[in-house]
Design an enzyme around this catalytic site. Structure first.
Site, mmCIF file in Angstrom:
data_model
loop_
_atom_site.group_PDB
_atom_site.id
_atom_site.type_symbol
_atom_site.label_atom_id
_atom_site.label_comp_id
_atom_site.label_asym_id
_atom_site.label_seq_id
_atom_site.Cartn_x
_atom_site.Cartn_y
_atom_site.Cartn_z
ATOM 1 N N GLY A 22 54.902 -80.020 -13.824
ATOM 2 C CA GLY A 22 54.393 -80.105 -15.186
ATOM 3 C C GLY A 22 55.444 -79.677 -16.184
ATOM 4 O O GLY A 22 56.603 -79.409 -15.845
ATOM 5 N N GLY A 24 55.718 -77.656 -20.365
ATOM 6 C CA GLY A 24 55.018 -76.949 -21.427
ATOM 7 C C GLY A 24 55.978 -76.547 -22.519
ATOM 8 O O GLY A 24 57.114 -77.023 -22.590
ATOM 9 N N MET A 26 57.534 -73.822 -22.907
ATOM 10 C CA MET A 26 58.689 -73.055 -22.442
ATOM 11 C C MET A 26 59.700 -73.919 -21.696
ATOM 12 O O MET A 26 60.883 -73.601 -21.656
ATOM 13 C CB MET A 26 58.225 -71.922 -21.523
ATOM 14 N N GLY A 27 59.254 -74.995 -21.070
ATOM 15 C CA GLY A 27 60.175 -75.816 -20.303
ATOM 16 C C GLY A 27 59.462 -76.609 -19.229
ATOM 17 O O GLY A 27 58.234 -76.742 -19.239
ATOM 18 N N VAL A 29 58.510 -77.453 -15.134
ATOM 19 C CA VAL A 29 58.223 -76.731 -13.899
ATOM 20 C C VAL A 29 58.343 -77.707 -12.731
ATOM 21 O O VAL A 29 57.768 -78.806 -12.757
ATOM 22 C CB VAL A 29 56.812 -76.104 -13.909
ATOM 23 N N LYS A 43 60.610 -72.774 -12.846
ATOM 24 C CA LYS A 43 60.545 -73.127 -14.265
ATOM 25 C C LYS A 43 61.933 -73.092 -14.862
ATOM 26 O O LYS A 43 62.618 -72.061 -14.832
ATOM 27 C CB LYS A 43 59.622 -72.179 -15.024
ATOM 28 N N ASP A 138 49.651 -64.987 -22.983
ATOM 29 C CA ASP A 138 49.224 -66.392 -23.004
ATOM 30 C C ASP A 138 48.275 -66.684 -21.850
ATOM 31 O O ASP A 138 48.418 -67.693 -21.152
ATOM 32 C CB ASP A 138 50.451 -67.304 -22.939
#
Length: 376
Positions: A22, A24, A26-27, A29, A43, A138
């Site tokens: 996936g 997101g 942040m970056g 994965v 990640k 989060d």
């Protein structure tokens, strides 16, 4: 899991990448496997963050703290490199769907026994995370993975690095799953995670976000979270006081994770804490491990793809003693091995001596019985 795309690295650190899990804020994965067979979620942070010195420094501190988290209900940090060209962190791969997918897409709200177990285990995870000096920041349904033995929290301790480098006035988090103080840009404390836990439980119980969706924009969401009561219609009556306590506007009046865990103590979860149809989906996710490359512990390096020169990984480890070392060199590993061998031999001698003594005692007893039986 999706296939690797053009431009994706083939390796990150010691992990050979098998596919995309996936992406997101942040970056990206990836699913990776080390040479020893360990499977991890790796990640790779977004490249724009890699050029921020403040981000790198905070990322290194957060990852160091995250390594200290030892929880049955949180994914363990396996490896990381904050000094790599593109920083990365690897955590133990959890073979299970997210709470968001199970509730929001596939099956709908969870039944009350599942909710009690979910809240209890998430509270224990937060207690372990907080004891390491971290705040998750989060916690949301997509960061809670469901397994046959219980829920597992992921991505803790990473958002803090982004928050530190975002600059004043920038709110980092997921609208609808943030505490009032976090939305106002105030320092986030463990009480903020408790608020998020309350929103997650309400979502798991109703399939809705407690303060509505964010179509009206962040400002509208902030007003509802700060001043309006949550929509808790559908939350089971037994769980309602817990959720309301978590969602108190005043952080000082929210319960601690330890108090929540004590209140929601559920005993042994076992493999039946989820409804049967959800358990079947969880089991299907476990197939990823069996179909994601070489079996654990099996090494066939000649079949691995070549490693490009610009791969994001640290320097290779030094060669083993058999490669380029002088003959007769005394290696520490050999010394340890001999010490262990000596201990094993001592234990074997002790067992043999004990067996011999036991045999002599049995022979003496048999002899005594024969004397009494035939002589007297």
């Amino acid at each position: 899991m999706d296939d690797l795309a053009a431009g994706d690295p083939s390796h990150i650190g010691p992990f050979r990448l098998l596919g995309r899990l996936g992406a997101g804020g942040m970056g990206r994965v990836y699913l990776g496997r080390s040479a020893s067979g360990r499977v991890a979620a790796v990640k790779l942070v977004r490249e724009e963050y890699a050029h921020r010195d403040q981000f790198r420094a905070r990322f290194a501190r957060e990852v160091t703290a995250a390594r200290q988290v030892d929880s049955e209900w949180a994914a363990r940090v396996l490896d990381a490199d904050a000094r790599a060209e593109i920083p990365w962190v690897a955590t133990a791969y959890v073979a299970g769907p997210s709470l968001q997918d199970v509730v929001g897409r596939d099956f709908g709200p969870l039944p009350e026994p599942s909710l009690s177990a979910l809240g209890h285990r998430l509270a224990l995870a937060l207690a372990d995370i907080h004891s390491a000096g971290l705040v998750h920041r989060d916690l949301k349904p997509s960061h809670v993975l469901l397994t046959l033995w219980g829920p597992c929290v992921i991505d803790f301790g990473i958002t803090g690095a982004l928050s530190a480098s975002a600059g004043p006035g920038v709110v980092v988090g997921s609208p609808g799953f943030m505490s009032p103080e976090q939305m106002r840009g105030e320092p986030v404390t463990p009480a903020g995670d408790v608020f998020c836990l309350g929103v997650v439980l309400a979502y798991a119980a109703t399939g809705r976000m407690a303060f509505g969706r964010s179509e009206g924009g962040l400002a509208s969401m902030m007003l509802r979270v700060a001043h309006e009561e949550p929509d808790l219609v559908g939350v089971p009556a037994q769980l309602l006081p817990v959720v309301r306590a978590c969602l108190h506007k005043d952080p000082a009046r929210r319960p601690t994770p330890g108090q929540l865990a004590e209140h929601l103590a559920y005993g042994s979860v076992g493999d039946s804490w989820l409804p049967r149809e959800v358990r079947l989906q969880v089991a299907r996710h476990a197939e990823v491990l069996r179909n994601s490359g070489l079996p654990a512990g099996h090494r066939r390096r000649q079949y691995l793809p070549p490693v490009p020169e610009d791969v994001y990984r640290p320097d290779p480890p030094p060669p083993p003693p058999s490669m380029g070392m002088p003959r007769g060199h005394a290696y520490p590993r050999v010394a340890v091995s001999r010490a262990r061998t000596g201990a094993w031999r001592s234990r074997r001698r002790a067992r043999r001596t004990g067996a011999l003594l036991l045999g002599l005692v049995l022979l003496a007893l048999v002899a005594a019985w024969l004397i009494v039986r035939y002589v007297t």
